[in-house]
Every structure is written in C-alpha cells, then in structure tokens.
Design a protein around this motif. Structure first.
Motif, PDB file in Angstrom:
ATOM      1  N   GLN A  73     -13.357  -2.733  11.420  1.00 44.60           N
ATOM      2  CA  GLN A  73     -13.026  -1.304  11.547  1.00 44.60           C
ATOM      3  C   GLN A  73     -12.696  -0.939  12.987  1.00 44.60           C
ATOM      4  O   GLN A  73     -11.787  -0.142  13.250  1.00 44.60           O
ATOM      5  CB  GLN A  73     -14.192  -0.450  11.034  1.00 44.60           C
ATOM      6  N   ILE A  74     -13.424  -1.525  13.937  1.00 48.22           N
ATOM      7  CA  ILE A  74     -13.136  -1.249  15.350  1.00 48.22           C
ATOM      8  C   ILE A  74     -11.771  -1.818  15.727  1.00 48.22           C
ATOM      9  O   ILE A  74     -10.987  -1.162  16.425  1.00 48.22           O
ATOM     10  CB  ILE A  74     -14.250  -1.806  16.252  1.00 48.22           C
ATOM     11  N   ASP A  79      -5.940  -1.100  16.950  1.00 45.70           N
ATOM     12  CA  ASP A  79      -4.550  -1.374  16.563  1.00 45.70           C
ATOM     13  C   ASP A  79      -3.778  -0.085  16.275  1.00 45.70           C
ATOM     14  O   ASP A  79      -2.586   0.020  16.574  1.00 45.70           O
ATOM     15  CB  ASP A  79      -4.515  -2.270  15.330  1.00 45.70           C
ATOM     16  N   LYS A  80      -4.459   0.900  15.680  1.00 47.42           N
ATOM     17  CA  LYS A  80      -3.780   2.116  15.240  1.00 47.42           C
ATOM     18  C   LYS A  80      -3.846   3.256  16.248  1.00 47.42           C
ATOM     19  O   LYS A  80      -3.224   4.303  16.026  1.00 47.42           O
ATOM     20  CB  LYS A  80      -4.376   2.572  13.912  1.00 47.42           C
ATOM     21  N   ASP A  84      -0.832   4.612  24.955  1.00 46.00           N
ATOM     22  CA  ASP A  84      -1.423   5.406  26.035  1.00 46.00           C
ATOM     23  C   ASP A  84      -2.546   6.304  25.500  1.00 46.00           C
ATOM     24  O   ASP A  84      -2.807   7.392  26.044  1.00 46.00           O
ATOM     25  CB  ASP A  84      -0.372   6.261  26.754  1.00 46.00           C
ATOM     26  N   GLY A  85      -3.210   5.838  24.432  1.00 43.93           N
ATOM     27  CA  GLY A  85      -4.298   6.599  23.844  1.00 43.93           C
ATOM     28  C   GLY A  85      -5.608   5.836  23.855  1.00 43.93           C
ATOM     29  O   GLY A  85      -5.730   4.764  24.459  1.00 43.93           O
ATOM     30  N   VAL A  86      -6.600   6.404  23.164  1.00 44.56           N
ATOM     31  CA  VAL A  86      -7.976   5.917  23.222  1.00 44.56           C
ATOM     32  C   VAL A  86      -8.502   5.639  21.822  1.00 44.56           C
ATOM     33  O   VAL A  86      -8.373   6.485  20.919  1.00 44.56           O
ATOM     34  CB  VAL A  86      -8.887   6.965  23.909  1.00 44.56           C
ATOM     35  N   LYS A 103      -5.443  -4.095  23.043  1.00 41.72           N
ATOM     36  CA  LYS A 103      -3.984  -4.151  23.007  1.00 41.72           C
ATOM     37  C   LYS A 103      -3.408  -3.410  24.205  1.00 41.72           C
ATOM     38  O   LYS A 103      -4.049  -2.522  24.783  1.00 41.72           O
ATOM     39  CB  LYS A 103      -3.474  -3.530  21.709  1.00 41.72           C
ATOM     40  N   SER A 104      -2.179  -3.757  24.564  1.00 38.66           N
ATOM     41  CA  SER A 104      -1.528  -3.134  25.720  1.00 38.66           C
ATOM     42  C   SER A 104      -1.441  -1.618  25.535  1.00 38.66           C
ATOM     43  O   SER A 104      -1.254  -1.105  24.429  1.00 38.66           O
ATOM     44  CB  SER A 104      -0.120  -3.706  25.909  1.00 38.66           C
ATOM     45  N   ASN A 105      -1.606  -0.912  26.657  1.00 35.34           N
ATOM     46  CA  ASN A 105      -1.446   0.547  26.718  1.00 35.34           C
ATOM     47  C   ASN A 105      -2.461   1.294  25.858  1.00 35.34           C
ATOM     48  O   ASN A 105      -2.183   2.387  25.352  1.00 35.34           O
ATOM     49  CB  ASN A 105      -0.022   0.949  26.314  1.00 35.34           C
TER      50      ASN A 105
END
Length: 376
Positions: A73-74, A79-80, A84-86, A103-105
């Motif tokens: 789940q983590i 992945d989703k 540029d998010g958290v 993952k990148s960004n």
C-alpha cells in the motif's frame, strides 16, 4: 590608565589575529592545496523543495498501522503520488514486509520522526532511493583533467548526453599514494576492482563535438600515465540516474531485528554471540567478546521486545541479510531530512555508488550495533 587599557586591548586583538593566522596556516598545510576540494557546490541544486501536493497513503491507498505488512500500500501511494508531490504517512507504526522504493520527483513524508515509524521485517534494504545498474563502457579523456577545469576533451563523446551524469576517475596514483588496501583489500572501492578509487560524479551541462562541460569542476589534477576516463552511469533513463529530486522526510526507519545480549564472566554485556546454549546454573557464558560473531535475534513485531540471556536457553542467529535501513544508489539531487534510523549494523545509511549532490540533514542514527563488519 586609559592608555594602558587601550594598549592591552590592542595587544589582545593582535594576539588573537596572530593565533588565528597561525592556526589557519597550520590547518591549511594538513591537506596540500592541490588535493583540497571546493565544497561550495554541494547539496540539492536549488535547495530541498517544499512540496505541498499531498497524497494520504492511509486514505487513498489503504496503508495500515495494524501490525501487518503494508509495504504494498505504501509503494502504491508513492507510485501514484503526483509529480513534485508527497506520499504522506500519518502517525503510526507501519510494518514493511518488502522493500519500498522512492521515485523521481516525489517525497515520502511522515508526521514526524517520533510519530511515523517504518518497521522493517528482516529486509536486505528497507527503503531505497534509486537502484543499481551496470555502468556503461568507459571513455578515455584526452585533455582538460586539471584541477578546476570545467571542460574535458574525450576520444569520442558521441554517446554522452547533455544533462546526463558520468564518473570521472583515473588509475590509482602510487605517488600520492592512492590505494585500495587498508583493513583488507577493497575490491569494490571506486571502479575496476578497486584500481580506480579516486574519482567524482559530475553532470554534463553542455557538449561541443568531443568536448563536454561538467559540473562541478575537476576536484584534482589527474595524470596522463594513469589513463583518466569518464564512465556514463547506467540507469535506463535519459540522465543515467535511477532517481532524481526525491526525498524522505519526518519519519523513522527501524529494523525489527537486533542482536541478542549476553553478559560475560567479565561482567560486560556483549551484543553478539554464536549459536550458544547456556547451562542451568548460568555459568556457561562467553569469557570475552572476541570470538563471538554478530548474530541477530528477532524482537516482538512492534520492535519493542528486548531479547536477553537466560539459563537453559539456546540462542541462534542469522546474518545472511545485511538489513540496511536506507540504501541510496544512482541518484541525483535526492535527500533525507529530519529522519531517524533505528537499530542497524554498520551500514545504517548506505550511499552505495554514483550519487550526485545527495543531501543528508537534521537526522540521526540510534543503536548502530556493529561499526566494523559491513554485512554482520
């Protein structure tokens, strides 16, 4: 009296300046100028970004802090999460039955290093930033390999891309000396079985024919007799890095494994032992810690149980896995900030190889059990 006071003040100022000058001169000589590195170009380029686009891993992906494995789940949340998010984990203890990879960004963020805990259940790597790939063939450097140089002329730069990353190195220089022999022989240091220890990772910022422009500039002056080379890093991305601009913030990564503790006849507590069965009277104890290998014994699922030596008890260990909480490889401009690493061997945070401007700040390590043997 005022004149004497002024003279005394001037004397003290002069003495302090002279002392500072002497200390600066002495320290400057510890490392010769041609072997000092300019550390002004370090850390994430542009600084660690403040990201506000949040994906809650509990609400959106079902991550659960109920004592069962929630690594899938983590990973789904990471992945989703938006670019540029958290990927955000609220307070709780989350069991990792499998490794998770950044993952990148993207940023993996907890509610605080004392509030959000990732508890790794016997994993070689608990959390990974980037992953290993075989590097590409090396290319000889014709010129430009002087300290401070931003340009290198290669025999053939056709395979080099702008905004990609390369390793710059040379054969070990016996005149310095550069060697891979210390406590044993380090065949994994540098490149080519430890024959190219001294080098640096640089970003290719421009290319003109067979001339590439790099950042940062050359740390050292290489010698033509040591065959200077560049080697592109090998991830199947345009830059050659497997992770860029990703980070971990505000959480703890903890191993759910720790060594058993036993008190020797010298009344010292040893946190390592071979398979051992104690006698009923408690007399069959190790005399010293010298012959005892670093074995691990599993604690309770929440990591809180403290294994202890008891009479008539067999202790068995297993160190087939390194159990490294955080592994970083083939990364550029990545970071960890305000995290805690809890319970580990000597490789608590492993900067494995080919990392560019990685930033580690405001973090600490607790219970580093073995500070010498890398895999035990």
């Amino acid at each position: 009296m005022r004149i004497q006071t002024k003279l005394l003040f001037l004397l003290l100022v002069f003495t302090n300046i002279l002392s500072s000058f002497i200390m600066l001169y002495a320290y400057a000589d510890i490392v010769p100028s041609d072997r000092r590195i300019d550390w002004s170009e370090v850390g994430v380029e542009g600084g660690i970004p403040t990201r506000t686009a949040i994906r809650n891993c509990v609400i959106s992906d079902g991550a659960h802090a109920d004592g069962t494995d929630t690594s899938a789940q983590i990973q789904s949340c990471i992945d989703k999460a938006p670019s540029d998010g958290v990927a955000y984990l609220p307070a709780g203890t989350y069991i990792l039955g499998a490794s998770i990879r950044l993952k990148s960004n993207k940023t993996l963020r907890g509610e605080g290093k004392d509030s959000t805990i990732l508890l790794a259940d016997d994993l070689s790597y608990a959390v990974m930033i980037g992953t290993e790939y075989a590097a590409l063939p090396a290319i000889n450097i014709i010129s430009g390999y002087a300290k401070g140089s931003y340009q290198l002329v290669l025999t053939d730069a056709s395979s080099i891309k702008v905004n990609s990353y390369v390793r710059v190195d040379e054969l070990n220089d016996p005149n310095i000396p550069v060697t891979n022999t210390g406590v044993g022989t380090c065949t994994w240091c540098g490149r080519d079985n430890g024959t190219r220890v001294r080098g640096q990772i640089v970003k290719v910022t421009a290319k003109n024919g067979n001339t590439i422009t790099i950042s940062p500039a050359m740390y050292f002056t290489f010698s033509s007799s040591n065959i200077p080379q560049v080697q592109p890093v090998g991830a199947p991305t345009s830059s050659g890095m497997s992770a860029e601009y990703c980070g971990i913030e505000d959480l703890t990564i903890k191993n759910n494994w720790r060594p058993s503790k036993v008190k020797g006849t010298d009344n010292k507590e040893y946190s390592a032992m071979k398979t051992h069965t104690s006698s009923s009277d408690g007399s069959n104890r190790p005399i010293t810690g010298a012959s005892w290998v670093w074995y691990w014994v599993k604690t309770g699922e929440d990591g809180s149980a403290e294994p202890s030596w008891q009479p008539n008890t067999s202790y068995n260990g297993d160190y087939t896995k390194s159990r490294i909480p955080l592994n970083i490889a083939l990364s550029a401009n990545c970071w960890v900030k305000n995290i805690k690493i809890d319970t580990c061997g000597s490789r608590c945070i492993q900067l494995f190889y080919n990392n560019y401007r990685f930033e580690l700040r405001d973090s600490y390590i607790s219970q580093c059990i073995n500070r010498q043997d890398s895999n035990n």
